[in-house]
Design a protein around this motif. Structure first.
Motif, PDB file in Angstrom:
ATOM      1  N   ASN A 174     -14.628  -1.164 -21.053  1.00  0.00           N
ATOM      2  CA  ASN A 174     -15.087   0.230 -20.888  1.00  0.00           C
ATOM      3  C   ASN A 174     -16.098   0.611 -21.955  1.00  0.00           C
ATOM      4  OD1 ASN A 174     -13.448   0.624 -18.661  1.00  0.00           O
ATOM      5  ND2 ASN A 174     -11.684   1.188 -19.935  1.00  0.00           N
ATOM      6  N   ARG A 175     -16.413  -0.354 -22.743  1.00  0.00           N
ATOM      7  CA  ARG A 175     -17.432  -0.175 -23.791  1.00  0.00           C
ATOM      8  C   ARG A 175     -17.052   0.930 -24.773  1.00  0.00           C
ATOM      9  NH1 ARG A 175     -21.628  -3.438 -22.700  1.00  0.00           N
ATOM     10  NH2 ARG A 175     -21.908  -4.176 -20.570  1.00  0.00           N
ATOM     11  N   ARG A 176     -15.838   1.045 -24.996  1.00  0.00           N
ATOM     12  CA  ARG A 176     -15.390   2.020 -25.983  1.00  0.00           C
ATOM     13  C   ARG A 176     -15.263   1.354 -27.361  1.00  0.00           C
ATOM     14  NH1 ARG A 176     -10.907   4.937 -22.154  1.00  0.00           N
ATOM     15  NH2 ARG A 176     -12.483   5.966 -20.810  1.00  0.00           N
ATOM     16  N   ASP A 192     -17.185  -1.985 -29.662  1.00  0.00           N
ATOM     17  CA  ASP A 192     -18.236  -3.010 -29.663  1.00  0.00           C
ATOM     18  C   ASP A 192     -17.613  -4.384 -29.573  1.00  0.00           C
ATOM     19  OD1 ASP A 192     -20.177  -1.050 -29.920  1.00  0.00           O
ATOM     20  OD2 ASP A 192     -19.994  -1.031 -32.125  1.00  0.00           O
ATOM     21  N   SER A 196     -16.808  -9.976 -27.696  1.00  0.00           N
ATOM     22  CA  SER A 196     -17.709  -8.852 -27.444  1.00  0.00           C
ATOM     23  C   SER A 196     -18.460  -9.112 -26.143  1.00  0.00           C
ATOM     24  CB  SER A 196     -18.710  -8.689 -28.599  1.00  0.00           C
ATOM     25  OG  SER A 196     -19.632  -7.684 -28.292  1.00  0.00           O
ATOM     26  N   LEU A 197     -18.913  -7.988 -25.543  1.00  0.00           N
ATOM     27  CA  LEU A 197     -19.711  -8.162 -24.330  1.00  0.00           C
ATOM     28  C   LEU A 197     -21.181  -8.467 -24.702  1.00  0.00           C
ATOM     29  CD1 LEU A 197     -18.332  -5.177 -22.174  1.00  0.00           C
ATOM     30  CD2 LEU A 197     -17.798  -7.616 -21.961  1.00  0.00           C
ATOM     31  N   ASP A 198     -21.440  -8.150 -25.977  1.00  0.00           N
ATOM     32  CA  ASP A 198     -22.813  -8.341 -26.467  1.00  0.00           C
ATOM     33  C   ASP A 198     -22.903  -9.663 -27.233  1.00  0.00           C
ATOM     34  OD1 ASP A 198     -25.324  -8.132 -27.433  1.00  0.00           O
ATOM     35  OD2 ASP A 198     -25.021  -6.201 -28.456  1.00  0.00           O
TER      36      ASP A 198
END
Lengths: 249, 603
Positions: free
Chosen positions: A171-173, A175, A120-122
């Motif tokens: 692209n944050r499509r 999570d 995840s980017l988060d």
């Protein structure tokens, strides 16, 4: 008067002939060539036949005086080719596929262990089990049965390959995305996706080398050599050289 | 008129029928050909489609099979299936159906397959086979539609062509042929003088084959007319001939022609004669006799015979006839017999009268000959006595006076003349009564001729006539003659020549060999000759050819006797004379082929 051949001379010649004979046999062994395949991609196997599987297979079979190489194939085709005997064997298949493909014989010692993880980017997102995906939108590659069967999420996006998977994340499509640890690390680096590994592996699975029946005689030998490689550190060395360098630090 | 229309209609109908049949065949052939080519084109199109599928889709299909990507494969197969005529496509891997699209066909289908090859690890692998089925139902449906269109359009075309052809033929041919046909139909032997109206035939047309036919018919009509006229003239002549003319066939001998002459002669009508045979009109023509006669006629050279027989008149009267029966077998005609009969009743009666007269004449002639022979004999005896005593008196001339001597000479001359006359009459009588014998012997005539010339030499010299014998010393063949009679003949000719020539004339005896082994003895003189009008009587007895009562003595029977004697020796006598120029008399005898003379000549 000098005798043309002395007793020592005779022994010398006999030994020479014997050595030549043995050399000939060993040469003929070394000339045997085998092609194996794998449905997996980088970093396990590269387009030029290198990567973890390439180096490992070369090492194993060179110890059996066999010149072997690994070709990368689409997943289904790799099984078909191995099953039909077009290729001598297929690398990195889960336990039990020999029930469906009767021509394949599994080498008992696993060749690698796949770790099923999430990216995840988060960094804040934490997952610990299959239930913990529920609040998120999740991306996965179509056909990965383990994920398709177990994941329950707010939204599930299925894509055709790793690049699309990471693009989904970038692209944050989605999570988070679900993928294999070593390959995920390679793609993360390759696409500079800046993704983070979320938690520990959700599941792990041993992957095996399967040989076609025609080469059934090699299976015990390969098993033995593979064990030796694991024991003498060669296996770890190859793993470090080919897989660990891509891991997220 | 009905027949005319029927005739014309039939030809037109046949023409239309033939045109329709031929056009239909052509139409059918063209349609089938077009359909065949169109079918081939469609099939080629289908095959090309399949070929294009092979070239355009094989890579995608092979890759999909290689990748085991059934979704991709399904997309490709559905794409192919959407192409025209392609109804079904399947991929077989390891002899098992791997994937398919569309519905498999059972009929009207073109099947094609191509292997899927993939190069892997330096080798070319066969990873499966693709089968494609194209549906030909659409092609057939289009072809059927096309067939109707072609047949329909060609039928209309044919119909229009037929109408046009009929109109054209009717105008150019049928109408004109019908005019000729009408003329020919109305034409018979009674109106051979009629002609086809060429203006009507050529009306609006150029001179062509049909007007040529009309022209030819007119010319033929003219020739027929002329021939018929000639034929009728001949028939009339034959019909009206006084001779009876009948004709009959070799089979059964029944008359098929009889003229009015025959009808008149036999008392039957011509129609009645048509049912009769030669056996019915002549008793001699019984079946066996007549057949023999016919066979003789057929085998002899002339194919004819002349006979006299008796015909039976209807009334039973017997009619003597002379007939000519001839077998006629002209080329390209039926053989036939023609019998021409002439009534010879009158001639027979005349013959009978003539025969009776001849009998009487013979009797009279015999009596005359007998009389003359006896008369001659009776005359010669006292005449010899007169001449004998006269010669005795002549010997005693010295004792007689001059007048008495002259009288004796007159008695002697007259007596000799009378004796000559009597001997001549005697000879003539013997000849006429066949009481003269001819003794034939092969004789060389040279010496006899010489002897004759010598005998008349004195007679010639008295008149100072030059007597030239050109036969002296020549070589002549032997001839079969009576020497005495030959000499008599030659002496008569020589003495006549001298007698009827003026003083100082020339008499020549020559002998020539003519072709055909003929030897000719000729006595020529330069004397008085014979008048042309008298020449016909040269050999008539007692005819002196105008010298009667003249100075030249003669009996007029010498040449008659000469002619008879020459003929009795199988010779001939003739002459040539011109009044005032002289005469040539010659006699011809034939000499034998194997004569020694000839042999000498040839050697």
């Amino acid at each position: 008067m000098k005798i043309p051949f002395s007793k020592h001379d005779y022994r010398f010649y006999l030994l020479s002939v014997l050595l030549l004979f043995l050399f000939g046999i060993s040469s003929s062994f070394a000339e045997t060539k085998l092609t194996l395949n794998s449905g997996t991609a980088e970093p396990f196997i590269t387009a030029d036949g290198g990567g973890f599987y390439g180096v490992l297979v070369k090492e194993i079979f060179s110890r059996l005086d066999i010149d072997a190489k690994v070709l990368r194939l689409p997943s289904s085709r790799s099984l078909i080719n191995a099953s039909k005997g077009i290729d001598a064997g297929v690398i990195a298949r889960t336990k039990g596929i020999d029930k469906k493909f009767k021509n394949l014989i599994r080498v008992p010692s696993p060749i690698v262990k796949f770790k099923f993880v999430a990216y995840s980017l988060d960094k804040k997102i934490k997952v610990a089990n299959w239930e913990s995906f529920k609040p998120y939108s999740v991306g996965m590659i179509r056909g990965w049965v383990l994920y398709e069967k177990n994941v329950k999420a707010r939204k599930i996006s299925k894509v055709s390959g790793p690049e699309q998977l990471f693009k989904l994340l970038m692209n944050r499509r989605s999570d988070l995305i679900l993928f294999e640890y070593y390959r995920g690390s390679w793609w993360n680096k390759h696409l500079n996706a800046q993704a983070h590994l979320i938690g520990s592996p959700i599941a792990e699975k041993d992957m095996f080398l399967y040989m076609n029946k025609k080469h059934a005689d090699l299976v015990p030998k390969i098993t033995k050599v593979l064990e030796e490689l694991k024991l003498d550190g060669t296996y770890q060395r190859i793993k470090d050289e080919t897989l660990s360098k891509y891991l997220n630090k | 008129m009905v027949a005319k229309i029927t005739k014309r209609s039939r030809t037109s109908a046949r023409l239309i029928l033939y045109i329709i049949l031929f056009s239909s065949l052509i139409t059918l052939f063209i349609t089938l050909t077009q359909l065949y080519f169109e079918y081939n084109e469609k099939i080629t199109n289908v095959n090309n489609n399949i070929k294009n599928i092979k070239t355009g889709y094989i890579h995608g299909i092979t890759n999909s099979v290689w990748l085991d990507d059934k979704k991709q494969l399904l997309a490709i197969l559905e794409g192919i299936n959407a192409l025209p005529d392609i109804e079904y496509i399947e991929v077989v891997v390891d002899s098992k159906l791997y994937f398919s699209s569309g519905k498999k066909l059972t009929e009207n289908v073109v099947r094609s397959s191509f292997p899927l090859h993939y190069e892997y690890d330096g080798k070319l692998l066969n990873i499966g086979t693709t089968f494609i089925e194209a549906d030909l139902s659409g092609v057939y449906r289009k072809l059927i539609n096309r067939t109707w269109v072609l047949l329909g359009s060609n039928a209309i075309k044919t119909f229009l062509v037929v109408i046009f052809m009929y109109f054209l033929f009717d105008r150019l041919v049928f109408r004109r042929l019908n005019q000729i046909f009408n003329f020919v139909q109305q034409h018979d032997i009674r109106n051979l003088d009629k002609r086809i109206d060429m203006n009507q035939i050529n009306s609006g047309h150029k001179s062509d084959e049909i007007s040529g036919i009309a022209d030819a018919l007119n010319i033929m009509q003219e020739h027929l007319n002329l021939s018929l006229t000639e034929l009728l003239q001949l028939k009339t002549t034959l019909d009206l001939s006084l001779d009876a003319v009948v004709m009959f066939n070799p089979d059964g001998y029944q008359f098929f022609y009889a003229n009015t002459g025959a009808a008149k002669l036999l008392g039957y009508s011509v129609e009645e004669l048509m049912t009769m045979t030669p056996g019915d009109i002549c008793l001699d023509f019984g079946e066996e006799n007549f057949t023999n006669l016919i066979n003789i006629i057929r085998t002899n050279i002339e194919h004819a015979t002349h006979i006299e027989t008796i015909f039976n008149h209807r009334s039973g009267r017997r009619i003597p006839v002379k007939i000519i029966l001839q077998y006629i077998n002209p080329e390209n005609e039926e053989p036939r017999y023609v019998l021409i009969a002439r009534d010879i009743t009158q001639r027979k009666e005349n013959d009978l009268i003539l025969l009776k007269s001849l009998e009487k004449t013979k009797v009279a002639s015999a009596a005359k000959t007998k009389f003359m022979m006896s008369m001659s004999h009776e005359l010669r005896t006292p005449l010899n006595a007169i001449l004998g005593f006269s010669q005795l008196l002549e010997l005693d001339a010295d004792t007689l006076t001059s007048n008495q001597n002259d009288s004796v000479k007159d008695i002697l001359r007259a007596g000799r003349h009378l004796l000559e006359l009597v001997e001549g009459i005697l000879d003539l009588s013997k000849i006429e009564s066949d009481n003269i014998d001819i003794l034939f012997e092969l004789t060389n005539p040279v010496n006899l001729l010489d002897e004759c010339v010598k005998n008349v030499y004195l007679m010639a010299s008295i008149k100072n006539i030059k007597l030239e014998n050109k036969t002296t010393g020549i070589s002549l063949p032997e001839i079969s003659i009576d020497q005495t009679r030959f000499k008599q003949v030659m002496l008569n000719l020589l003495s006549n020549a001298i007698k009827y020539s003026a003083n100082g004339s020339l008499v020549t005896l020559t002998c020539d060999l003519l072709p055909m082994n003929i030897i000719r003895f000729k006595v020529s003189d330069t004397g008085y000759g014979i008048k042309a009008s008298e020449q016909i009587n040269v050999f008539t007895p007692f005819n002196r050819l105008g010298h009667e009562g003249g100075m030249i003595e003669g009996t007029g029977i010498g040449l008659s006797i000469t002619k008879r004697l020459v003929e009795m020796m199988n010779g001939t006598i003739d002459f040539h004379s011109r009044e005032g120029k002289g005469s040539d008399f010659w006699i011809d005898f034939s000499y034998p082929e194997d004569s020694s003379f000839l042999k000498v000549k040839k050697s």
